[in-house]
Design a protein around this motif. Structure first.
Motif, short mmCIF file in Angstrom:
data_model
loop_
_atom_site.label_atom_id
_atom_site.label_comp_id
_atom_site.label_asym_id
_atom_site.label_seq_id
_atom_site.Cartn_x
_atom_site.Cartn_y
_atom_site.Cartn_z
N PHE A 13 -0.75 -8.57 1.41
CA PHE A 13 0.47 -8.54 2.20
C PHE A 13 1.73 -8.86 1.41
O PHE A 13 2.81 -8.45 1.76
CB PHE A 13 0.35 -9.49 3.40
CG PHE A 13 -0.43 -8.89 4.52
CD1 PHE A 13 0.04 -7.77 5.19
CD2 PHE A 13 -1.65 -9.43 4.90
CE1 PHE A 13 -0.68 -7.21 6.21
CE2 PHE A 13 -2.38 -8.87 5.93
CZ PHE A 13 -1.89 -7.75 6.59
N PHE A 52 -1.59 -0.79 13.34
CA PHE A 52 -1.05 -2.13 13.10
C PHE A 52 -1.68 -2.75 11.85
O PHE A 52 -1.01 -3.37 11.04
CB PHE A 52 -1.30 -3.01 14.32
CG PHE A 52 -0.86 -4.43 14.13
CD1 PHE A 52 0.49 -4.75 14.14
CD2 PHE A 52 -1.79 -5.44 13.90
CE1 PHE A 52 0.91 -6.04 13.94
CE2 PHE A 52 -1.37 -6.73 13.70
CZ PHE A 52 -0.02 -7.04 13.72
N THR A 105 -3.42 -1.24 9.35
CA THR A 105 -3.38 -0.51 8.10
C THR A 105 -2.08 -0.79 7.36
O THR A 105 -1.01 -0.76 7.96
CB THR A 105 -3.48 1.00 8.36
OG1 THR A 105 -4.66 1.26 9.08
CG2 THR A 105 -3.51 1.77 7.04
N PRO A 136 0.98 0.08 5.20
CA PRO A 136 1.69 1.34 4.96
C PRO A 136 1.31 1.91 3.60
O PRO A 136 1.37 3.12 3.38
CB PRO A 136 3.15 0.92 5.00
CG PRO A 136 3.17 -0.36 5.75
CD PRO A 136 1.88 -1.03 5.45
N GLN A 137 0.91 1.00 2.72
CA GLN A 137 0.55 1.45 1.38
C GLN A 137 -0.66 2.37 1.39
O GLN A 137 -0.79 3.23 0.53
CB GLN A 137 0.26 0.24 0.51
CG GLN A 137 0.78 0.38 -0.89
CD GLN A 137 1.10 -0.96 -1.48
OE1 GLN A 137 1.40 -1.91 -0.76
NE2 GLN A 137 1.03 -1.07 -2.77
N TYR A 145 -1.34 4.63 3.58
CA TYR A 145 -0.85 5.99 3.79
C TYR A 145 -0.19 6.49 2.52
O TYR A 145 -0.38 7.62 2.08
CB TYR A 145 0.19 6.03 4.91
CG TYR A 145 -0.31 5.54 6.23
CD1 TYR A 145 -1.22 6.31 6.97
CD2 TYR A 145 0.10 4.34 6.75
CE1 TYR A 145 -1.69 5.86 8.19
CE2 TYR A 145 -0.36 3.89 7.97
CZ TYR A 145 -1.25 4.65 8.69
OH TYR A 145 -1.70 4.21 9.89
N GLU A 146 0.60 5.58 1.99
CA GLU A 146 1.32 5.91 0.76
C GLU A 146 0.34 6.36 -0.31
O GLU A 146 0.53 7.36 -0.99
CB GLU A 146 2.06 4.67 0.29
CG GLU A 146 3.42 4.97 -0.28
CD GLU A 146 4.13 3.69 -0.64
OE1 GLU A 146 3.46 2.74 -1.08
OE2 GLU A 146 5.36 3.64 -0.49
#
Lengths: 698, 698
Positions: free
Chosen positions: A340, A600, A602, A604-605, A607-608
């Protein structure tokens, strides 16, 4: 020219080495002489501060001896490595130097008797942790060090000097063992470890318990015999025998594994041996503490009682699972923190956090009454499995190197101390009969662990554990740091003293003979029969080998333990995405109804990463044309432009078993694994594993 | 997308952070509660082993609190760095967390009174180091912890809990300070340090002594005043005042240097400040111990006596030079070992040896009665100057990173302990008058150190120390780890307790106010006046800047201290070739009559390097055409093919002064310097200096 360099360098190195050896003995005698002079003057001058200062000087000098010993060991290891001399492992070498210094300390230097010890008889019915002594108006604070048996009291007064080079046994458990065990967990070849988990757990749990009870029973017979022959000088109960069985059941992987590593034997079998000896230690620690906890109620405290035994068994389960849970928990917390926060931008902070969290596992477990060493082992495995993926590449190197260094120093320190203690320990009880009995029992105990279990396991395994490998495992059962630390922890009673002395001999014998002398024998033996069953893909990057291995693995699919299979799916689909930046995004693995939750949780990285992967792919493509691999029901096809297409059920919610196998094979490659289940068989290196060219051993 | 990542990551990080903060307090109370429950049961059960176990658990829990504190500090540092929040330095932060936990421990948790302490009155006229207590037939061993003043005796019994989080003060000196000081020495910008050696030595020696005596005198006046006003609760002699002067004269470089580093101020001035505060510590340690050693003969032990003072002065000189010699000696031995052996093939062995040898310096110095911390400082400098050149590139990284990590952990530990101890220390004596006096004295002492000396030094320097930089040095005089460690070492008497409490406040004030709040002020102030006097070439690889600096340096030639100039020639021509693989071969630097000796001492590698250099040169050539540099009387011309020609006296026996300047500028570049005095201004990076992008600070 080159020849001249070598010869010249050689001569210089040898001179230097001799010089160091001489300087060590001079240093020892000087340190000792200083201390004795100091002690003489101390008798006249009774100022407390001066005494504390002296004691500090003495401690420094004692520690210095060990540092010199380690330095000598390092230089000699270098000499051996340089000359490719492999008859003696570095730990064996450290023991030899320890022995030499022990002899010097014991017989070479005479220190006048220190009469500053005062024996007081006080009318107190307790032994408080802190004692305030009123000496002619001034108060001095004393802290409790431990109980001393009556016959030791004179020794204390006689051999102050020898006692000073004796470390508090708890030092081993609280300072030296944790980095060793953590390193073992952190550098475990996870892929192969997990694939053989069933067998490893069988050897580690069942095997250790079998070995413990076999040794315990045999030793009890031996002790009974000794009693009848009048050779026993004190009490020796059945629980003591079991305790002995537990401590000598902890095997040390280092020596034989070093040979294994050089010979590149079958990685699965390698993982089996390494995993067994690592888990072994954990089981032995908890087992021995549960045996100590066996205390039947009533007056006669050494009879058999079902309740007490059940309680011991409960303690075993509780302590082991508690330590396991704690270790995994801190590993997961570290993974979460590194997941995080963007600590990876500051490598120093990242490494420091990693180190502190790993250390806190140990402290937390100890503070809660669990076993720190066991917690640290599982923390190491968890850190390697999750946190490692979140670390920056530099921190990955840093943490590996840090724990490698700590492991190296701690291990050599323990082994050289072992050598030293053979001569400096005050209360050795060498009983020939007990020693012979112990050697036989240790041998039979190991045999009763390996052969029957291997037979049973082979019934279920397709990749059989061959008989010559079973012999190997017999021989590889060295006793090392853990056995020593367990046996020196308590040397108060006669039984424990005899155990300690015998254990020392067992360690010496196994490390020198099994670990050293048989190296050549084993290596030739292994080369003929065991090697090249599989190729150590950890050191092989070529695609063809990986493919060959992939097909080989598919044929051994059944060996992947079923319980592990269930866990693995869970781990890959849910834990890895939540805890690390690798693995598929949760939105892909969770059922659609859990969409909001998945989004919530996952990062964002993830996806990135999935987006990046398409961009990054071009870096991963081999330059020589397109690669098209077919694995069972999924086709991965990549072309030089980096776009990848796939067919088959790999993107469905649950990973298929083929998927699992592939993942096991390539799952540790960070770049490849990010955000998708597609696997490119590019580089199969397992991250937290030191490159054999750099490190000394596994 | 990126924004979303940041926001989401942010929210998670903040939640995590709060969670950790809460968990810390929960952890503390749980640990405490556990311990109290344990202590209750202990009253019933008086088995020694159980008590030892409890005490171990308690220790683990206490240590765990500090680990949690450090973890929190790390996470908060990350937050600050992430947000570019620079009002508070990490050490200041560590102190704040320490304070919070201290408050919780002191006021938040009530532990029932532990009545297991027993006060015994015995008729012994000595306080032996080891005590054997015969408790109803069983012998228990106790070790001496120290003297306790009569009024403390009740405290011991009352506040067992608070005393347990109190570490043995010697921990700071023997475990935490050495890595900090070694790191300072190892990461000293040697080039700039040596060029300003005269000024640095003046500040460090003269300045510290001046500051010590000014503060001592002022405090003596203050104490006299207090005595007349009846505010003094115990003895306070002039030697105590001087001791106070010595300990608060040790300045800590970390905070302001971190700012300096970010602002890229003049490297020479940077080196001046850093060098001063590093040597400062060494001088203060030895000075304080010589003041303690001042003991006039006769009954009245606090009168002035010439002999005793001379003896103190002799002790100062002896201890300082002894520690210096020892530190340099072990550094040289390490260099020799790494020079003669080919340890660089085994990086783990190399790193381990480096670590052990550096540690052995400390132990050796302590065992010989010198000051380990001082020895370690000079060992660090020597290791960086010689051994570093012999290490393999990987070991260079490893050692840098290892000591960077140790330094980071130790420093933050000390500062958080400092915060904690404000509330947990039992015998604080806060006297407002003394505190105000101390603040004024510290300020004036620093002023009397900096301004007069700067004025005197400016008479001889061409690169003047400007007045705003002098103000900077005033402000940069933070008191940190060393001051704390010195003051907590002995808190037995009333005077020492008052000193300790006052010192704590001085440290808090300087770290928070000088180090934190003034950051913005100083940085803007500095940017206008001090910056860009020179360019920090350590971070600049372009040839043009190097040339510009080269010419700038030639103009400041006179500043290179003359005593250093002599040493430098000796070092470059004889020591470097003997101890390292860099530098010219001895056969080139020694007069021809010493030919055989030179050939014997020169490593064949030096010749090899000389040959290699011609081959390697091509790697060093910039691709954009030929480079032709003219430095005074030597012309270095290189062309793309890698052949180099030179004219001028550079190959003669002694290095010319221009040569020296060039060497100072580029001498640390290993590849360039091997085996020749020809210098290519390619990369001017100073090896043991952490890359500012990776590390936290210098």
């Amino acid at each position: 020219m080159v020849l001249k360099v070598t010869v010249n360098g050689w001569r210089a190195a040898r001179t230097l080495w001799l010089l160091l050896l001489v300087s060590l003995s001079v240093c020892i005698s000087v340190c000792r002489a200083t201390s004795s002079r100091e002690e003489d003057s101390a008798m006249e001058n009774i100022v407390t501060e001066k005494k504390a200062e002296e004691s500090h000087r003495q401690d420094s000098a004692d520690l210095l001896i060990f540092i010199m010993l380690l330095t000598l060991t390092i230089l000699t290891i270098w000499l051996f490595k340089h000359r490719r001399f492999r008859f003696l492992h570095e730990t064996g070498l450290a023991m030899i130097y320890g022995l030499i210094v022990g002899v010097i300390l014991r017989y070479g230097i005479h220190v006048p008797r220190d009469i500053s010890n005062v024996t007081m008889s006080c009318h107190v019915n307790a032994s408080p942790a802190t004692l305030l002594v009123n000496v002619s108006g001034k108060f001095y604070e004393y802290t409790l060090k431990g109980e001393i048996s009556a016959n030791e009291v004179n020794d204390v007064q006689d051999n102050e000097m020898l006692r000073k080079v004796t470390f508090d046994p708890e030092v081993f458990f609280n300072i030296l063992l944790p980095p060793i065990i953590f390193h073992a967990g952190y550098s475990l070849k996870r892929r192969h470890f997990f694939r053989n988990m069933g067998s490893i757990l069988a050897y580690a749990f069942l095997g250790t318990v079998i070995s413990c009870f076999i040794i315990g029973l045999l030793m009890y017979g031996c002790v009974m015999l000794m009693k009848q022959m009048g050779q026993l000088g004190g009490d020796f109960f059945f629980t003591d025998c079991l305790f002995f069985g537990a401590i000598v059941s902890a095997t040390d992987p280092v020596t034989v594994l070093a040979i294994f590593n050089e010979l590149q034997v079958d990685v699965d079998l390698y993982a089996l041996l390494f995993g067994e000896s690592v888990l072994n230690d954990a089981v032995a620690v908890v087992l021995s503490s549960s045996i100590v906890a066996y205390q039947p109620q009533g007056d006669n405290s050494h009879t058999f009682e079902v309740m007490a035994m059940l309680k011991s068994f409960g303690i075993f389960l509780g302590v082991f699972s508690g330590s396991f849970a704690l270790g995994v928990a801190t590993g997961v917390v570290t993974a979460l923190i590194s997941f995080f926060t963007k600590l990876r931008d500051f490598q120093l902070l990242e490494t420091a956090l990693f180190f502190l969290m790993s250390w806190s596992t140990f402290l937390l477990a100890e503070a809660c009454g669990f076993t720190g060493v066991v917690a640290v082992l599982f923390c190491g495995i968890t850190q390697a499995h999750y946190t490692f993926n979140n670390l920056s590449p530099e921190s990955q190197d840093r943490t590996k190197q840090l724990f490698e260094l700590l492991n190296f120093l701690a291990e050599n320190f323990i082994f050289s101390y072992m050598g030293l203690t053979l001569f400096t320990f005050q209360n050795h009880v060498f009983n020939p009969m007990f020693i012979i009995g112990a050697f036989i029992a240790v041998f039979l105990g190991r045999a009763a662990n390996i052969y029957p279990l291997s037979f049973l396991l082979n019934l279920g395994r397709r990749n059989k554990i061959r008989s010559n490998f079973q012999h190997m495992m017999m021989f590889a059962g060295l006793r090392g740091a853990m056995t020593f630390a367990l046996s020196i922890r308590d040397t108060a009673t006669y039984a424990r003293q005899m155990m300690f002395s015998t254990t020392l001999l067992v360690v010496f014998f196994t490390v020198w003979i099994c670990g050293g002398g048989t190296t050549q024998m084993l290596s030739s033996f292994l080369f003929c029969h065991v090697t090249f069953v599989g190729v150590d893909s950890d050191q092989d990057n070529s695609v063809s080998v990986a493919i060959a291995e992939g097909s080989e693995r598919r044929s051994t699919k059944q060996e992947s333990a079923w319980l592990f299979r269930i866990w693995y799916n869970f781990d890959h689909n849910y834990l890895k995405p939540i805890l690390t930046h690798s693995g598929p995004p949760l939105t892909a693995t969770l059922p659609p109804c859990c969409g909001p939750l998945a989004r919530f949780l996952t990062s964002p990285q993830a996806y990135e990463n999935e987006c990046q992967l398409k961009d990054d792919d071009s870096d991963l493509i081999l330059t020589d044309g397109d690669i098209n691999l077919t694995y069972g029901d999924i086709t991965v096809s990549t072309d030089a432009s980096g776009a990848h297409t796939s067919s088959g059920p790999a993107f469905a919610g649950a990973a298929t078993s083929d998927d699992l196998d592939r993942e096991l094979a390539y799952g540790d490659h960070e770049l490849v694994m990010r955000g998708t289940r597609l696997v490119l068989p590019m580089d199969d290196s397992e991250p937290p594993f030191p490159d054999p060219r750099h490190g000394l051993r596994m």
